[in-house]
Design a protein around this motif. Structure first.
Motif, short mmCIF file in Angstrom:
data_model
loop_
_atom_site.label_atom_id
_atom_site.label_comp_id
_atom_site.label_asym_id
_atom_site.label_seq_id
_atom_site.Cartn_x
_atom_site.Cartn_y
_atom_site.Cartn_z
N LEU A 254 131.68 46.62 142.43
CA LEU A 254 131.22 47.80 142.75
C LEU A 254 131.93 49.08 142.60
O LEU A 254 133.27 48.87 142.78
CB LEU A 254 130.72 47.57 144.12
N THR A 255 131.54 50.03 141.96
CA THR A 255 132.09 51.50 141.63
C THR A 255 131.73 52.59 142.73
O THR A 255 132.68 53.54 143.01
CB THR A 255 131.87 51.87 140.28
N ASP A 256 130.95 52.36 143.34
CA ASP A 256 130.25 53.52 144.29
C ASP A 256 129.13 53.12 144.93
O ASP A 256 128.60 51.80 144.87
CB ASP A 256 130.16 54.70 143.63
N HIS A 257 128.63 53.74 145.97
CA HIS A 257 127.55 53.34 146.57
C HIS A 257 126.60 54.39 146.85
O HIS A 257 127.05 55.78 147.04
CB HIS A 257 127.78 52.60 147.96
N ILE A 258 125.21 54.38 147.22
CA ILE A 258 124.26 55.08 147.67
C ILE A 258 123.57 54.51 149.05
O ILE A 258 123.17 53.70 148.90
CB ILE A 258 123.09 55.44 146.63
N LEU B 120 142.68 48.51 142.31
CA LEU B 120 142.35 47.16 142.68
C LEU B 120 141.01 46.80 141.82
O LEU B 120 141.17 45.65 141.38
CB LEU B 120 141.80 47.12 144.21
N ARG B 121 139.97 47.57 141.39
CA ARG B 121 138.90 47.24 140.63
C ARG B 121 139.22 47.04 139.20
O ARG B 121 138.97 46.12 138.34
CB ARG B 121 137.95 48.35 140.55
N ALA C 195 135.09 45.64 146.01
CA ALA C 195 133.83 44.84 146.51
C ALA C 195 133.18 44.06 145.42
O ALA C 195 133.00 44.58 144.20
CB ALA C 195 132.69 45.86 147.24
N LEU C 196 132.89 43.04 145.50
CA LEU C 196 132.22 42.14 144.45
C LEU C 196 130.97 41.48 145.04
O LEU C 196 130.76 41.26 146.09
CB LEU C 196 132.95 40.88 144.03
N PHE D 99 142.87 36.68 140.79
CA PHE D 99 143.30 38.15 141.19
C PHE D 99 144.41 38.04 142.27
O PHE D 99 145.42 38.67 141.75
CB PHE D 99 142.09 38.79 141.74
N MET D 100 144.37 36.87 143.14
CA MET D 100 145.43 36.92 144.21
C MET D 100 146.80 36.43 143.32
O MET D 100 147.91 37.24 143.71
CB MET D 100 145.12 35.97 145.18
#
Length: 283
Positions: free
Chosen positions: A134-138, A169-170, A234-235, A273-274
């Motif tokens: 996720l890049t952003d939210h509404i 992080l993304r 977030a994924l 990723f970790m």
């Protein structure tokens, strides 16, 4: 929950966690959504703490959310995993995840990863079984978790969400995914209160607004993390095409079943990723 009592809860939760596992110092926190708690099963030397024992943690009422905090190590790194979260539709407050996020901050976590099941608003690009960073939210939920009395101990009254979904992080997640051959899309998350699924007309509205995926969580904890300065990303595991975009009748059972499609990719991605992240930061 009264806000004044909520202010004491993170410190009380930390004290309880340390009673269960003395000296526990997690580097990362995971919030695991519907059908995705299997990631916590990968931990070594783990201890499970029911939310009922943790002040301010939301007791889960949703199938697929076991309602336990699992603490242990992943690839040698200490982490805290919430198997299930609280939702606005269960607890009727946007502050439902405020105490857990602040608890992670007090424990010294360097970042928080939150995962969820979601529906696709973008059938041309995002299919069932996909993983989306996720890049952003509404936010179409009623308000913000930071409405009401502000606790200056955690953050200021007014704060920015410009980097709520941490870009660094993304980008690291996307780089690791590319190296490991894991397909990951990117997109904007649209929040919805639930518990009913959205109408086809609402889905068309969300597409016009610029949304790529839709779900009933994520936003309360992301805003809370931004307020207290805890980097977060977030994924989303795509479990269905949103209403009006597919032929399958939507249900929670279908969500849980289809979440399994993304499980192997998510487990591999998070583990990789970790390994990558803490190899870099330890240099």
């Amino acid at each position: 929950m009264e806000v004044d009592r909520e202010m004491d809860a993170p410190n009380n939760a930390v004290a309880t966690i340390l009673k269960y596992k003395s000296g526990f110092q997690p580097k990362a926190a995971f919030i695991l959504g519907s059908g995705l708690g299997v990631i916590a099963d990968q931990l070594k030397d783990k201890v499970e703490i029911p939310y009922e024992d943790l002040a301010g943690f939301p007791v889960s009422t949703v199938e697929g959310h076991s309602g336990t905090l699992v603490i242990g190590s992943l690839n040698g790194v200490e982490v805290a995993c919430m198997k299930g979260r609280g939702h606005f539709y269960e607890h009727q407050t946007m502050r439902v995840m405020t105490v857990p996020v602040r608890t992670f901050k007090l424990l010294g976590c360097e970042f928080m990863l939150t995962t969820c099941a979601a529906g696709s608003l973008n059938p041309d690009r995002i299919q069932v079984g996909s993983v989306v960073a996720l890049t952003d939210h509404i936010n179409t939920m009623p308000d913000s978790p930071m409405c009401g009395k502000n606790d200056e101990e955690y953050g200021p009254r007014f704060f920015s969400l410009a980097n709520a979904y941490d870009r660094q992080l993304r980008e690291e997640v996307l780089q690791v995914a590319s190296q490991k051959g894991i397909a990951v899309e990117t997109g904007v998350y649209v929040s919805y209160t639930g518990p009913n699924f959205e109408t086809a007309a609402e889905i068309r509205m969300m597409q016009i607004m610029g949304g790529d995926v839709v779900g009933m969580s994520i936003v309360p904890e992301i805003i809370t993390a931004a307020h207290c300065g805890l980097p977060a990303f977030a994924l989303a595991a795509i479990t269905n095409m949103a209403e009006g975009l597919g032929e399958t009748e939507l249900s929670h059972n279908q969500t849980l079943e289809c979440a399994k499609l993304a499980q192997p990719k998510l487990i591999k991605l998070i583990q990789s990723f970790m390994e990558n992240h803490f190899q870099i930061t330890s240099m």
